[in-house]
Enzyme design. Sequence first.
Site, mmCIF file in Angstrom:
data_model
loop_
_atom_site.group_PDB
_atom_site.id
_atom_site.type_symbol
_atom_site.label_atom_id
_atom_site.label_comp_id
_atom_site.label_asym_id
_atom_site.label_seq_id
_atom_site.Cartn_x
_atom_site.Cartn_y
_atom_site.Cartn_z
ATOM 1 C CB CYS A 89 -1.026 0.079 1.154
ATOM 2 S SG CYS A 89 -2.007 -1.288 1.463
ATOM 3 N NE ARG A 99 4.467 1.577 0.019
ATOM 4 C CZ ARG A 99 5.534 1.247 1.043
ATOM 5 N NH1 ARG A 99 6.825 1.334 0.656
ATOM 6 N NH2 ARG A 99 5.253 0.583 1.977
ATOM 7 C CD1 TRP A 141 -0.065 -6.241 -3.331
ATOM 8 C CD2 TRP A 141 -0.392 -6.918 -1.103
ATOM 9 N NE1 TRP A 141 0.252 -7.521 -3.266
ATOM 10 C CE2 TRP A 141 0.077 -8.023 -1.821
ATOM 11 C CE3 TRP A 141 -0.522 -6.920 0.280
ATOM 12 C CZ2 TRP A 141 0.411 -9.304 -1.466
ATOM 13 C CZ3 TRP A 141 -0.355 -8.296 0.868
ATOM 14 C CH2 TRP A 141 0.143 -9.523 -0.028
ATOM 15 C CG ASN A 185 1.774 0.613 4.072
ATOM 16 O OD1 ASN A 185 2.759 0.978 4.176
ATOM 17 N ND2 ASN A 185 1.572 -0.849 4.125
ATOM 18 N N GLY A 186 -0.673 -1.293 6.357
ATOM 19 C CA GLY A 186 -0.171 -2.196 7.389
ATOM 20 C C GLY A 186 -1.470 -3.067 7.625
ATOM 21 C CD GLU A 217 16.879 -12.877 -8.554
ATOM 22 O OE1 GLU A 217 16.396 -13.501 -7.641
ATOM 23 O OE2 GLU A 217 16.692 -11.845 -9.148
ATOM 24 C CE LYS A 275 13.813 -11.005 -10.693
ATOM 25 N NZ LYS A 275 14.181 -10.871 -9.306
ATOM 26 C CD GLU A 334 9.755 -11.169 -9.363
ATOM 27 O OE1 GLU A 334 8.972 -10.735 -8.431
ATOM 28 O OE2 GLU A 334 10.853 -11.008 -9.521
ATOM 29 C CG HIS A 369 19.502 -36.823 -6.239
ATOM 30 N ND1 HIS A 369 19.693 -37.863 -5.859
ATOM 31 C CD2 HIS A 369 20.446 -36.129 -6.632
ATOM 32 C CE1 HIS A 369 21.113 -37.942 -5.939
ATOM 33 N NE2 HIS A 369 21.780 -36.828 -6.554
ATOM 34 C CE LYS A 423 11.389 -3.066 -5.783
ATOM 35 N NZ LYS A 423 12.198 -4.007 -6.585
HETATM 36 O O1 M6R Z 1 12.995 -5.285 -0.095
HETATM 37 P P1 M6R Z 1 13.426 -6.751 0.075
HETATM 38 O O2 M6R Z 1 14.852 -6.941 -0.671
HETATM 39 O O3 M6R Z 1 13.626 -7.013 1.563
HETATM 40 O O4 M6R Z 1 12.503 -7.502 -0.858
HETATM 41 C C1 M6R Z 1 12.713 -9.039 -0.618
HETATM 42 C C2 M6R Z 1 11.676 -9.478 -1.722
HETATM 43 O O5 M6R Z 1 10.292 -9.423 -1.665
HETATM 44 C C3 M6R Z 1 11.860 -9.158 -3.262
HETATM 45 O O6 M6R Z 1 13.280 -9.632 -3.490
HETATM 46 C C4 M6R Z 1 11.038 -10.025 -4.067
HETATM 47 O O7 M6R Z 1 11.251 -11.403 -4.139
HETATM 48 C C5 M6R Z 1 11.168 -9.486 -5.502
HETATM 49 N N1 M6R Z 1 9.945 -9.416 -6.049
HETATM 50 C C6 M6R Z 1 11.932 -10.160 -6.455
HETATM 51 O O8 M6R Z 1 12.164 -9.865 -7.636
#
Ligand code: M6R
Length: 615
Positions: free
Chosen positions: A2, A27, A75, A101-102, A488, A492, A495, A511, A610
């Site tokens: 949010c 956010r 969000w 927000n929270g 990673e 990517k 997501e 395995h 984010k």
């Molecule tokens: O702000 P942060 O690095 O703590 O965030 C951690 C994860 O939420 C963040 O890396 C998330 O996995 C991303 N969307 C990955 O691209």
Amino acid sequence: MCGIVGYIGHREAYPIIIKGLKRLEYRGYDSAGVVLYDEKDLKLSKTKGKVSDLEERVAKEISTKGTIGIGHTRWATHGVPNDVNSHPHLSNSGNLAIIHNGIIENYEPLKKELIKRGYTFKSDTDTEVLVNLIEEVQKNENIKLGKAVQIALNQVVGAYAICVFDKQKPDEIVVARLGSPLAIGIGENEFFIASDASPFIEYTSNAIYLEDEEMAIVRLNKDLKIRKIKDDSLVDPYIQELQMNLEQIEKGGYDHFMMKEIYEQPNVIKDTYRGRLHANEGLIKMAGIEDNIDKFINAQRILIVACGTSWHAGLVAEYIFEEFARIPVEVEYASEFRYRNPIIGDKDVLIAISQSGETADTLAAIKLAKEKGAFVFGVCNVVGSSISRETHAGAYTHAGPEIGVASTKAFTTQITVLTMIALRLAKAKGTLSISDYHRYLSELETIPEKVSEALHTNDSAKAIATVFKDATNFLYLGRGYNFPVALEGALKLKEISYIHAEGYPAAEMKHGPIALIDEQMPVVVIAPKQGHYDKVVSNIQEIKSRSGKIIAVVTKGDEQVRALADHVIEIPETSDAMSPLLTTIPLQLLSYHIAVMRGCNVDQPRNLAKSVTVE
Ligand code: M6R
């Protein structure tokens, strides 16, 4: 999660709020709303959807006049994303408006109590409970809004950054924070409120970041007063000069922030080591490390906690720290660490990695480690973020604002910081030979140039994306330093393109995952010349003999893998330890192009936000 924006001053509030919400959409973006005050009444408009949907709704519903207002981009946590659950929420009398927000964790008992007292609720949100609780306190005690907010907040359990406005007292906005960020921009007879400073960067470079358990009343033409929510004591405002500029938060000619951020990597990696890495003198100077070098050298163990991409950077760091500095390292998901009564004490160093510096689980893990006596070091990107303040010491990554939800430049700059720390500790402990130490220092200086070269893989990545854009599954394989890169790469892809993808250590394939391989399965293999090259080549052969489609990331000039793979992406040569900084680049590009070709919203993928400020 949010984004919140507020304005009180002499300008029209609506354009400031809408522009600010657009900047905060990273956010959360499942619904949005705004309340304005125009000398008579509150004008509320809110809708499911993005801020652009809100603009359309506002144009039909309300006049945008008014120099005071608050807005929200959501969000969803409590209550599905729909018009009614969108913020702002009004109290039963219609006098109070709130954005939040929270999460208010004890909202159910509070709601029951309010229902007993005759309150009704339109939404399923915890936020509507809070605004009515404030109203109830205000009514019962016959007190001003600020005091009522304070009393109400002392009854809630959870996390919040809130803005509350009372139409009967239209010259002030009450703001408060616990666990969710809140910045106040200070202009000439005007105040801006936001989840981060980006909504007001063009109006003022002076900002106050509220600390946890602080509240403030921002009044028209008056000085700001900050108080502790618990004991009402006054706090001296600490005004910071913002380092962000407008250019950093705009797309700069790219179609998406993600692409802009991928291409920024050569420069931001340089920014990360600028002033810290002195290869000619054989030195690494990082204040947070120098001041605490004994803690690191004497650590019996380093624990790394993080989430998502930052956790992957932590995994890369595990390899680097153990190899360079010979300190045992454990890497944990912050969300697991915090709930499992971990064995950790004053001989341990905990490194928390976070781009945003606001991730709720990482913050909680830090608090727990501190309680248990560990020394806690933060690696954050956002200056002044909660994690940067909660840790004993730290190092910023200096990547600049990362707005695309998919983390790219944060990852490579985190690895850069962690590599420098490992090298500094190796020097202090004498665990690397002098020649290796100097070689790595010089090599780190060449990384930005090599990343620029790795960006030339964009066309190959795009061509490969055309072939595989309709795949339903992907496997990513790597070994050693490049196992985290495989994770990673898979993250990517899933997501932003919503294709199922899994990262695996290449040797683990036999395995289980090898059963998945058939002629439909694209397998991305990270196979630079260094490290366990021969072993990875054997793994490629295993995939090939089962007809899997091989996309290999190789060192420039590699003919052996080229002869086996269906597609090859070449990156410049580098050491095994620094290879993740290069191998990750084509994987970022590949996922980007696949997502674009599939028509996905690259910068704002579904269901994500984010900064994950809820657990
Ligand atoms: O702000 P942060 O690095 O703590 O965030 C951690 C994860 O939420 C963040 O890396 C998330 O996995 C991303 N969307 C990955 O691209």
